[in-house]
Design a protein around this motif. Structure first.
Motif, PDB file in Angstrom:
ATOM      1  N   ARG A 268       0.891  -1.165  -0.149  1.00 39.32           N
ATOM      2  CA  ARG A 268      -0.082  -0.035   0.140  1.00 39.32           C
ATOM      3  C   ARG A 268       0.863   1.291  -0.090  1.00 39.32           C
TER       4      ARG A 268
ATOM      5  N   LEU B 245      -3.819   8.471  -4.626  1.00 42.01           N
ATOM      6  CA  LEU B 245      -4.808   8.720  -3.667  1.00 42.01           C
ATOM      7  C   LEU B 245      -3.805   9.051  -2.378  1.00 42.01           C
TER       8      LEU B 245
ATOM      9  N   TYR C 151      -3.060   3.681   1.167  1.00 41.36           N
ATOM     10  CA  TYR C 151      -3.985   3.623   0.093  1.00 41.36           C
ATOM     11  C   TYR C 151      -3.323   2.656  -0.928  1.00 41.36           C
TER      12      TYR C 151
END
Length: 64
Positions: free
Chosen positions: A18, A48, A43
């Motif tokens: 992530r 993002l 994210y």
């Protein structure tokens, strides 16, 4: 922060795959190495993470 400092946002991928945004503050060389401050949140995509960090920084300037 005076003119000798530079700030930037970077996005790192953690062990889980992530993405986490990191605020990087770079002082003048005589003061030491860059300071890396992770922004809360993980994210699925780097965009993002960066968008969330920009939102968090904007909220701090408003005093939210």
């Amino acid at each position: 922060m005076d003119e000798g400092w530079v700030s930037n946002l970077e996005v790192d991928c953690n062990e889980s795959g992530r993405f986490v945004a990191v605020l990087v503050l770079t002082p003048p060389p005589e003061l030491g190495p860059p300071i890396r401050v992770p922004i809360e949140g993980e994210y699925d995509r780097p965009e993002l993470a960066e968008d969330a960090a920009l939102d968090a920084l904007a909220a701090m300037t408003r005093g939210d």
